[in-house]
Write an enzyme that holds these catalytic residues in place. Structure first.
Site, short mmCIF file in Angstrom:
data_model
loop_
_atom_site.label_atom_id
_atom_site.label_comp_id
_atom_site.label_asym_id
_atom_site.label_seq_id
_atom_site.Cartn_x
_atom_site.Cartn_y
_atom_site.Cartn_z
N GLU A 1 0.80 -1.23 0.00
CA GLU A 1 0.00 0.00 0.00
C GLU A 1 0.83 1.28 0.00
O GLU A 1 0.43 2.27 0.61
CB GLU A 1 -0.96 0.02 1.19
N GLU B 1 -6.47 -7.67 -1.27
CA GLU B 1 -7.18 -7.58 0.02
C GLU B 1 -8.60 -7.09 -0.22
O GLU B 1 -8.83 -6.29 -1.13
CB GLU B 1 -6.51 -6.60 0.99
C1 GAL Z 1 -4.95 -2.82 4.59
C2 GAL Z 1 -3.54 -3.29 5.01
C3 GAL Z 1 -3.59 -4.47 5.94
C4 GAL Z 1 -4.62 -4.27 7.00
C5 GAL Z 1 -5.94 -4.05 6.33
C6 GAL Z 1 -7.08 -3.94 7.27
O1 GAL Z 1 -4.95 -1.53 4.21
O2 GAL Z 1 -2.81 -3.63 3.88
O3 GAL Z 1 -2.33 -4.68 6.51
O4 GAL Z 1 -4.27 -3.19 7.79
O5 GAL Z 1 -5.86 -2.85 5.59
O6 GAL Z 1 -8.25 -3.91 6.55
#
Ligand code: GAL
Length: 805
Positions: free
Chosen positions: A387, A459
C-alpha cells in the site's frame, strides 16, 4: 563434507544487552529457539514491551570441525542483529524476515557466539518508519544452525524445473488424471560455487523416497541440467514434489552437498487470469500474518505447518498471501506439499523511507527471492511496499532485483491506489469498495493502468467491517455476507485472477489500529484459529467433508424488535431439508440464493412455515398463502418493514376476511415467535447425491459441552521443541457455539509439557485456546481443562525426542 549442527537449545538471553553480557558476564535466562524476546498478554498491552536491545549468547562446541570453515546461519532475527564471536563483531543484518549467515573466522574450539538484537521500531529500514497495522515482535524467532563446510562449497542452488508446453491440464481435470500425466522434466540449475570443484552431480528423488529417479554429472562451468523421465506435475490437484541434491566433486570425491524440494509447474499470469499448468482457475485465498497469541512470531515447525493445513483443509483456500513479509519455510514448505499457491512479499507497510531505507528495501527483495525461489508453491513476488505510493526509481530497482534473481516468476506489488505506475507483471490491488452497499468489488478496468496485464485483488474486507466472535448475531452475519458479496463479485469477472480476503485470523496490533485492546478483529478466525461464521463460507467452497452451518441461534430476542432477521444456511451439500419440531417445512438448493456466481453460496431461509397454516387453520387456500407470505416476510424484516406487496396482501386479508391486528399477533406468536411453546427445535438435513450427509439441530440451550480439539498429541522434538495447538469451544447439547459465554477455565498440565497460556484460560465468545510445548524431556503428559464447578476434559500426550539431533 558439510555438517549441520542445530543450535536451538541452551541460549543465554538477556532483556538488556551490555558489554558485560558480550564478554560472558551478567544475569541471563536459558531459552530455546524459536524465541520471542518478550512474551505478551492476550490483549491490552503496550507494544513497547518487545522493543529494546536484547542479547543472546551461546558457547559453541566446534571441536569436531577438523579443517573445515564454520558458518552460523539464522532463520530470522527480528530486526537488527549484530553478531559477535568472542566479543568481536563479525557482521550485522538488517531486516527481521529473512535468513542470513556469517562465517566464524576463529581457531577457538569453544567460542562464545553472541547476538545483539535491536527490536525497536525506530530502525531505519522496512517495515519501520511510520505506523504499522501489526506487531513486529522481536527475537531469534526461527531456528539457527552451525554449518561446517570445506573450502569449496555450494553457496546457493536455484533449480528451474521446466514443464514442456505440450503438457496442459484441462479445466475439467480430475486429480487422478493430473497425477497420471507424465513427461520428461528438465531441471536447469544455477549453482553458486565457492572455491574450486571439477564437477557437479545432480540427483533427483521423489520427495519421500531414497530411490534416485534421475542423475547427471556435469563438469563445472557447463550447463547444470538433469532430466527426470516420467516426471509428474506439481498442481493444486496433485502436487508432486521432488528432492534435488546438488553435489560438487573434486577428484571424484564429493566435497559438498545441498538439498532442495522442488516441483514441476508452469505458473502464468495472463491478462484474463492465472493459469497453472495451462489450466485457468481463480485464486481464492486469505491473507496470513505469522503471529500467535503470547509468543508473537516464535512458533516451531508444527504450528507453522498447521496454519497451512487450516487454510487448505479447514478454510477451503486454494491460495494464500503471506502479508506483509516472507514467512517460515515450514509454512511455505507445507504449502508446497498441499499444492497451495503462495503470493509472498517483501516487508513493508505503506511507508517508504529515505535512500538508506530504500537500499535495505531492495536488499530485502533480493534476500527474499534468493531464499525462497525453489518453492514450487510461490507463484508471485510482491516487490512493492504494501500500500505504498508510486516511487519510480525505487520500484525499478526492486523489480529488477527480483527479475534478475528469478526470471521464472511474475512480480506484483500491493497498492491501494488506482491507475498507479505498473512496473510489475501483475496489478495487485486492495479493493475496499464494498461497504455493505457498494458492489462486492470493482471491475478490473476501473482500477488497473494496464488491461493487458493480469489483475488480482490482494485484500478486501478487513477494516471495512471489523467483527469480533462475540459481536451480536446480525453483525457476525453481515461479516459473512460481505465476504460472500465480494467472493461472488470476483467470481462474476472473468478477468480477475483471484482475491485474498483480509484476513485469516485476528491479530495483535498497534494502538493506532484495532479496537483499543491491541487486537485487530479482522479475521475470519479468532487469534487461536477458531472459526467465526465467515470462516464457514470459505470452508464450504472446497471441502471434502460435508459442512452444514446455520447463521443463527434462532433466538429472536437477540435481534432488534425481536425480529428473527435474516438467517442463512452454509453448506457444500446439494440440498438442505428444513424441519421445525420434526415437521418438514422446506427444501433448499443452491438455486435459492442471491449469490449466483458462487458454487456454494449462502442460502437464505425464507420459509419458516411450510404448509402448517394451510393444515392447522381454517383458512381458504389463498388466505393461508397470504398469511404465510406476510409472516415469513415479517420474520425476516419485521412487521414495520413489509414490502408493498406484503402490505397489499395484508390489506386484502383485512378487507376480504376481516383479519385484524390480534389475528396477526396470534399467528406471528404461533408460527414465527414460538412464544410459549414448550420447546422449539429446528432441524436441518443436508443431502449429497441423495444421501443424508449431515444433520444439525438448533434448539434452546440445555447443556454445556466442552469441546477440545488438539492438532497433534504425539509431540516430537527434532531440531527444536514442538508445540501443539489446543482449540477450545463451549457448545450446547447440539454442538452449537455459545457466542455469549465468557468465563474462566482452569488449565493444568502434568508431565513433560509446559503451557503457553493465560491463567486462567479465558473463553471469549465461548471460544479460546492455548498451546502446550515440549521441554526437552521424553515421556507422557496430560492436559486437564475444567470450567470451575462444571465440565472438564483431559488430553494425553506422548513426547518423543529424536535421537540423531
Ligand atoms: C490494509 C492493510 C492491511 C490491513 C488491512 C485492514 O490496508 O494492507 O495490513 O491493515 O488494511 O483492513
Amino acid at each position: 563434507m558439510r555438517k549441520i549442527i542445530d543450535i536451538n537449545n541452551d541460549w543465554e538471553f538477556t532483556p538488556s544487552f551490555t558489554t558485560a553480557f558480550l564478554n560472558g558476564g551478567g544475569e541471563t535466562q536459558i531459552v530455546r529457539l524459536p524465541h520471542t524476546c518478550a512474551e505478551t498478554p492476550y490483549d491490552y498491552f503496550d507494544e513497547s514491551i518487545y522493543q529494546m536491545v536484547f542479547g543472546y549468547r551461546k558457547r559453541l562446541d566446534l571441536s569436531d570441525r577438523d579443517s573445515r570453515r564454520v558458518f552460523v546461519c539464522f532463520g530470522a532475527a527480528a530486526h537488527y542483529a549484530k553478531v559477535y564471536i568472542n566479543g568481536e563483531l563479525i557482521g550485522e543484518h538488517k531486516g527481521g524476515y529473512t535468513a542470513f549467515e556469517f562465517e566464524l573466522v576463529t581457531d577457538d574450539p569453544a567460542p562464545l557466539l553472541a547476538v545483539e538484537l535491536d527490536t525497536r521500531e525506530s530502525l531505519n529500514f522496512p517495515p519501520f518508519g511510520k505506523v504499522i497495522d501489526y506487531m513486529t515482535y522481536g527475537g531469534l524467532y526461527r531456528e539457527a544452525r552451525i554449518e561446517y563446510r570445506e573450502n569449496s562449497y555450494i553457496r546457493d542452488v536455484f533449480a528451474k524445473p521446466i514443464v514442456p508446453d505440450a503438457i496442459r491440464v484441462s479445466s475439467k481435470a480430475n486429480p487422478k488424471l493430473v497425477a497420471g500425466l507424465t513427461f520428461d522434466g528438465v531441471i536447469d540449475c544455477e549453482l553458486d560455487i565457492v572455491g574450486d570443484a571439477d564437477a557437479v552431480r545432480l540427483s533427483v528423488y521423489h520427495k519421500d523416497s531414497d530411490k534416485v529417479v534421475a542423475e547427471a554429472t556435469v563438469p563445472v562451468g557447463e550447463a547444470y541440467s538433469v532430466t527426470v523421465p516420467r516426471a509428474h506435475l506439481w498442481d493444486t490437484l496433485s502436487p508432486a514434489l521432488y528432492r534435488l541434491t546438488a553435489e560438487i566433486l573434486k577428484e571424484g570425491t564429493v566435497v559438498d552437498s545441498v538439498t532442495e524440494d522442488i516441483g514441476f509447474r508452469r505458473a502464468e499470469f495472463k491478462k484474463d487470469g492465472f493459469y497453472l499448468n495451462g489450466r485457468k482457475f481463480k485464486l481464492r485465498g486469505l491473507n496470513r500474518h505469522q503471529s500467535y497469541p503470547y509468543v508473537g512470531y516464535a512458533m516451531p515447525r508444527s504450528m507453522q505447518r498447521f496454519d497451512a493445513d487450516i487454510l487448505k483443509n479447514e478454510l477451503g483456500c486454494n491460495a494464500v498471501r503471506t502479508s506483509h513479509y516472507p514467512q517460515s519455510h515450514h509454512f511455505i514448505g507445507r504449502c508446497d506439499e498441499l499444492g497451495m499457491p503462495v503470493f509472498t512479499e517483501a516487508p513493508g507497510w505503506q511507508n517508504i523511507g529515505d535512500e538508506e531505507w530504500k537500499n535495505v528495501g531492495v536488499e530485502a527483495v533480493r534476500e527474499m527471492v534468493r531464499e525462497y525461489r525453489n518453492h514450487p508453491s510461490i507463484i508471485l513476488w510482491g516487490v512493492r511496499i504494501n500500500e505504498s505510493r508510486d516511487d519510480h526509481d525505487f520500484y525499478v530497482r526492486t523489480n529488477e532485483a527480483a527479475r534478475n534473481l528469478d526470471p521464472t516468476r511474475a512480480t506484483g506489488g500491493v497498492r491501494c491506489h488506482k491507475n498507479s505506475e505498473l512496473l510489475e507483471d501483475v496489478y495487485t490491488y486492495n479493493d475496499f469498495i464494498h461497504d455493505g452497499v457498494q458492489p462486492g468489488c470493482e471491475p478490473k478496468k476501473d482500477v488497473t493502468s494496464d488491461m493487458e496485464k493480469a489483475y488480482i485483488i490482494s485484500e478486501y474486507g478487513g477494516h471495512m467491517y471489523s467483527t469480533k466472535a462475540f459481536d451480536d448475531e446480525e453483525h457476525r452475519l453481515e461479516h459473512m455476507l460481505r465476504h460472500a458479496r465480494t467472493l461472488d463479485a470476483v467470481a462474476s469477472y472473468d478477468d480477475i485472477a483471484g482475491s485474498f480476503a483480509w484476513c485469516m485470523f485476528d491479530y495483535n496490533t498497534h494502538k493506532e489500529f484495532g479496537s483499543g485492546d491491541r487486537i485487530c478483529y479482522h479475521g475470519v478466525c479468532d487469534m487461536f484459529r477458531n472459526k467465526k461464521l465467515a470462516a464457514h463460507l470459505y470452508a464450504i467452497q472446497d471441502s471434502k467433508e460435508p459442512i452444514l452451518e446455520i447463521s443463527s441461534s434462532m433466538d429472536i430476542g437477540d435481534h432488534p424488535a425481536t425480529n428473527r432477521g435474516r438467517v442463512y444456511i452454509l453448506t457444500n451439500a446439494d440440498s438442505v431439508r428444513f424441519y421445525k419440531n420434526d415437521r418438514f417445512i422446506h427444501e433448499y438448493t443452491h438455486a435459492d440464493t442471491d449469490f449466483p456466481n458462487l458454487a456454494f453460496p449462502p442460502i437464505e431461509i425464507t420459509d419458516y412455515i411450510g404448509d402448517q397454516i394451510a393444515e392447522n387453520e381454517d383458512f381458504t387456500e389463498k388466505q393461508a398463502q397470504y398469511v404465510k407470505d406476510i409472516l415469513n416476510e415479517s420474520s425476516r424484516f419485521g412487521m414495520n418493514n413489509l414490502s408493498v406487496e406484503a402490505k397489499g396482501k395484508a390489506a386484502y386479508l383485512m378487507m376480504r376476511y376481516g383479519m385484524d391486528h390480534d389475528a396477526a399477533y396470534r399467528l406471528y406468536g404461533k408460527y414465527i415467535g414460538n412464544w410459549g411453546d414448550k420447546s422449539v427445535m429446528f432441524r436441518f438435513e443436508a443431502y449429497k447425491n441423495g444421501k443424508l450427509v449431515k444433520e444439525l439441530k438448533v434448539a434452546p440451550f440445555e447443556e454445556r459441552v466442552l469441546c477440545v480439539e488438539v492438532d497433534h498429541t504425539d509431540l516430537v522434538e527434532d531440531k527444536t521443541y514442538d508445540v501443539a495447538a489446543v482449540r477450545i469451544r463451549l457448545t450446547d447439547q447440539n454442538g452449537n457455539n455459545l457466542p455469549y459465554f465468557f468465563g474462566a477455565l482452569n488449565a493444568n498440565v502434568s508431565g513433560k509439557l509446559e503451557l503457553i497460556a493465560e491463567s486462567p484460560v479465558i473463553l471469549r465468545a465461548g471460544m479460546g485456546g492455548l498451546y502446550v510445548r515440549t521441554t526437552g524431556k521424553e515421556g507422557k503428559a496430560t492436559l486437564s481443562l475444567s470450567i470451575p464447578g462444571g465440565e472438564s476434559v483431559s488430553v494425553d500426550f506422548d513426547i518423543m525426542i529424536k535421537k540423531n539431533r
